[in-house]
Design a protein around this motif. Sequence first.
Motif, short mmCIF file in Angstrom:
data_model
loop_
_atom_site.label_atom_id
_atom_site.label_comp_id
_atom_site.label_asym_id
_atom_site.label_seq_id
_atom_site.Cartn_x
_atom_site.Cartn_y
_atom_site.Cartn_z
N MET A 1 0.84 -1.19 0.00
CA MET A 1 0.00 0.00 0.00
C MET A 1 0.87 1.24 0.00
SD MET A 1 -2.35 1.28 3.11
CE MET A 1 -2.75 2.99 3.25
N LEU A 3 1.38 5.02 0.81
CA LEU A 3 0.79 6.03 1.67
C LEU A 3 1.06 7.41 1.11
CD1 LEU A 3 1.88 4.50 5.04
CD2 LEU A 3 -0.38 4.47 4.02
N ILE A 10 -0.66 9.41 9.84
CA ILE A 10 -0.21 8.06 9.60
C ILE A 10 0.58 7.65 10.82
CG2 ILE A 10 1.27 6.57 8.20
CD1 ILE A 10 0.79 8.59 5.92
N ALA A 11 0.22 6.56 11.43
CA ALA A 11 0.96 6.03 12.57
C ALA A 11 1.16 7.09 13.64
CB ALA A 11 2.32 5.49 12.12
N LEU A 13 1.52 10.21 13.22
CA LEU A 13 2.36 11.32 12.79
C LEU A 13 1.66 12.07 11.69
CD1 LEU A 13 5.63 9.29 12.33
CD2 LEU A 13 4.84 10.45 14.38
N GLU A 85 10.16 -3.04 6.89
CA GLU A 85 9.42 -1.77 6.94
C GLU A 85 8.27 -1.88 7.93
OE1 GLU A 85 7.97 -0.30 3.20
OE2 GLU A 85 7.25 1.58 4.09
N ASN A 86 7.61 -3.03 7.97
CA ASN A 86 6.45 -3.20 8.86
C ASN A 86 6.39 -4.54 9.59
OD1 ASN A 86 4.89 -0.71 8.39
ND2 ASN A 86 4.81 -1.42 6.27
N LYS A 89 6.96 -5.23 13.42
CA LYS A 89 6.27 -4.37 14.40
C LYS A 89 5.34 -5.22 15.27
CE LYS A 89 6.70 -0.30 11.46
NZ LYS A 89 6.06 0.61 10.48
N TYR A 91 2.17 -5.08 16.06
CA TYR A 91 0.88 -5.52 15.51
C TYR A 91 1.08 -6.68 14.55
CZ TYR A 91 1.49 -3.62 10.76
OH TYR A 91 1.92 -3.40 9.49
N HIS A 122 13.27 -3.75 13.43
CA HIS A 122 12.42 -2.56 13.61
C HIS A 122 10.99 -3.02 13.83
CE1 HIS A 122 11.01 1.58 12.92
NE2 HIS A 122 10.04 1.05 12.19
N TRP A 126 6.80 0.61 20.33
CA TRP A 126 6.45 1.87 19.67
C TRP A 126 5.04 2.21 20.13
CZ3 TRP A 126 5.36 2.18 13.67
CH2 TRP A 126 5.34 3.53 13.26
N GLN A 129 1.07 1.54 15.87
CA GLN A 129 1.04 0.20 15.26
C GLN A 129 1.11 -0.91 16.31
OE1 GLN A 129 -0.03 1.70 12.18
NE2 GLN A 129 0.67 -0.30 11.61
N ASN A 168 11.06 3.04 19.66
CA ASN A 168 10.90 3.94 18.52
C ASN A 168 10.03 5.13 18.90
OD1 ASN A 168 11.26 4.41 15.64
ND2 ASN A 168 9.11 3.88 15.36
N GLN A 245 16.22 8.89 12.01
CA GLN A 245 15.42 8.43 10.87
C GLN A 245 15.72 9.22 9.61
OE1 GLN A 245 11.24 8.12 11.83
NE2 GLN A 245 11.63 6.84 13.63
N HIS A 247 13.85 11.46 7.76
CA HIS A 247 12.83 11.71 6.74
C HIS A 247 12.90 13.20 6.44
CE1 HIS A 247 11.15 7.71 7.00
NE2 HIS A 247 11.06 7.82 8.31
O1 G3I Z 1 -1.39 -4.69 6.00
C1 G3I Z 1 -2.58 -3.88 6.00
C2 G3I Z 1 -3.55 -4.39 5.00
O2 G3I Z 1 -3.96 -5.69 5.36
C3 G3I Z 1 -4.74 -3.44 4.95
O3 G3I Z 1 -5.60 -3.85 3.91
C4 G3I Z 1 -4.29 -2.02 4.68
C5 G3I Z 1 -5.42 -1.04 4.71
O4 G3I Z 1 -5.00 0.25 5.03
O5 G3I Z 1 -3.35 -1.63 5.67
C6 G3I Z 1 -2.19 -2.46 5.69
O6 G3I Z 1 -1.34 -2.01 6.70
C7 G3I Z 1 -0.59 -0.81 6.41
C8 G3I Z 1 0.88 -1.11 6.58
O7 G3I Z 1 1.63 0.08 6.42
C9 G3I Z 1 1.38 -2.14 5.56
O8 G3I Z 1 1.19 -1.66 4.28
C10 G3I Z 1 -1.03 0.25 7.41
O9 G3I Z 1 -2.37 0.63 7.16
C11 G3I Z 1 -0.13 1.46 7.29
O10 G3I Z 1 -0.43 2.35 8.34
C12 G3I Z 1 1.32 1.03 7.40
O11 G3I Z 1 2.14 2.19 7.21
C13 G3I Z 1 3.47 2.08 7.65
C14 G3I Z 1 3.69 3.04 8.81
O12 G3I Z 1 5.05 3.02 9.20
C15 G3I Z 1 2.89 2.62 10.03
O13 G3I Z 1 3.33 1.39 10.53
C16 G3I Z 1 4.38 2.43 6.50
O14 G3I Z 1 4.27 1.43 5.48
C17 G3I Z 1 5.83 2.53 6.98
O15 G3I Z 1 6.64 3.03 5.95
C18 G3I Z 1 5.90 3.47 8.16
O16 G3I Z 1 7.23 3.46 8.64
C19 G3I Z 1 7.48 4.35 9.73
C20 G3I Z 1 8.50 3.69 10.63
O17 G3I Z 1 8.02 2.43 11.06
C21 G3I Z 1 8.81 4.56 11.84
N1 G3I Z 1 9.25 5.88 11.40
C22 G3I Z 1 8.34 6.57 10.50
C23 G3I Z 1 8.05 5.69 9.27
C24 G3I Z 1 7.15 6.42 8.30
O18 G3I Z 1 5.88 6.66 8.86
#
Ligand code: G3I
Length: 457
Positions: A1, A3, A10-11, A13, A85-86, A89, A91, A122, A126, A129, A168, A245, A247
Amino acid sequence: MKLRATGGRIAGLRPRTMLMSGAAAAALLVSTALIAPSAHAAASTLGAAAAQSGRYFGAATNSFQLSNSAYATILNREFNSIVAENEMKWYANEPQQNSFSFSAGDRLVAHARANGMSVRGHTLLWHAQQPGWAQNLSGTALRNAAINHVTRVATHYRGQIHSWDVVNEAFADGGSGARRDSNLQRTGNDWIEAAFRAARAADPGAKLCYNDYNTDGINAKSTGIYNMVRDFKQRGVPIDCVGFQSHLGTTLASDYQANLQRFADLGVDVQITELDVAQGANQASIYERVTRACLAVTRCTGITVWGVWDAASWRDDNPLLFDGNGNKKPAYTSVLNALNSVSGPNPTNPPPTTTPPPPAGGACSASVSLNSWNGGFVATVRVTAGSAAIRGWTVRITLPGGAAVTGTWNAQASGSTGTVNFSNVGYNGQVGAGGSTEFGFQGTGTGPSGTPTCTAT
Ligand code: G3I
């Protein structure tokens, strides 16, 4: 996915805020070349170029992306470190309390091992998530669950993680320099050090890092973290590294390197952990300056970009080193050239060496420690090699009638009742002479009471 960085929270932030707030006030200063060019032949990939000075160059990835061959080709060619990346975590790997789901993270670790890459972990704890069950806990129940999570996850990956982001993003944005409010913080201010102590006990070989964003220069937030790290070092709390980080937006704080250096001067390694930079005229230059800043700090042991190519980024502003078609961008070339401008090993981070496996045979012993309650138990089993190194082991344990193994970590179980053989998995078979390794299992009923037998293979 994918973002969208403009798409709201998001998360926990606000990405735009996160991207800009650390750097907005900084003057855009073009850095001078910090490192003299060297005479050695230039390396042609990021990982090889970074390895010249004993550093790693990594990328965030997800297990599902490994099956995209164009993507995997770049990942395997260019990077010598990966971070989930995820998929590591809370969750993702403990979706139900005490029920762990390691398969996606395991796939990443296996991919790294097969391709000679190191792994960043990672992240263990946190505020964002978290699984729903943890979000609904508080107080002692949450603290115990959090420490159990740290212990179980770090134990599962014991010996396989170069550096763990143990905690984190625990500090607040803005000018307070204080901890962020969260359910974890409300369990008591000592939750971070408790997590670090648990991680050290579970995996003594991993570097243990604190990781945060908007710390890309000397500011109130980075100073709050600096004060915590200094306090931890003074009191012997086991912390080894701090992740920045990074960013980044369209500017870079002029004291980016000085900030890394002040942490390094506390006696911790520093690492750039989630680097991505807004597209635009400054993208290549900022990537270069971040790379040169790391190279100029002896204890900066590696750089990780937060994704392989733009199509996989959590941001919508093409912040990575490869475009969506896998083409190298100018930022890639600027990073590669910067990495190639230094030579000589970094003494704090020598490149990994491979040792040949020991000969078959040898001897081992095993001991069990039990944590029991009415109706169940967790067994931790220590396997110790004799006077010679061993290349594999099997531990035979007899369970009392009515008992059954319901889960095993760091070993492969032959069955679940009666006499059960637990054999090493790929990464923990080799044990040095007199050394030891641990595995564990949980079960229902009463735990084993006899002495286990251990056979070296
Ligand atoms: O896996 C589910 C999927 O089943 C569902 O259908 C879909 C619907 O929204 O969501 C999916 O989960 C998403 C996940 O990424 C995997 O793609 C979450 O919604 C989404 O919130 C999650 O975003 C991640 C975010 O952290 C929150 O965990 C980003 O990919 C990831 O790049 C981002 O990384 C963070 C670092 O961990 C910490 N520092 C900041 C960085 C950027 O936000």
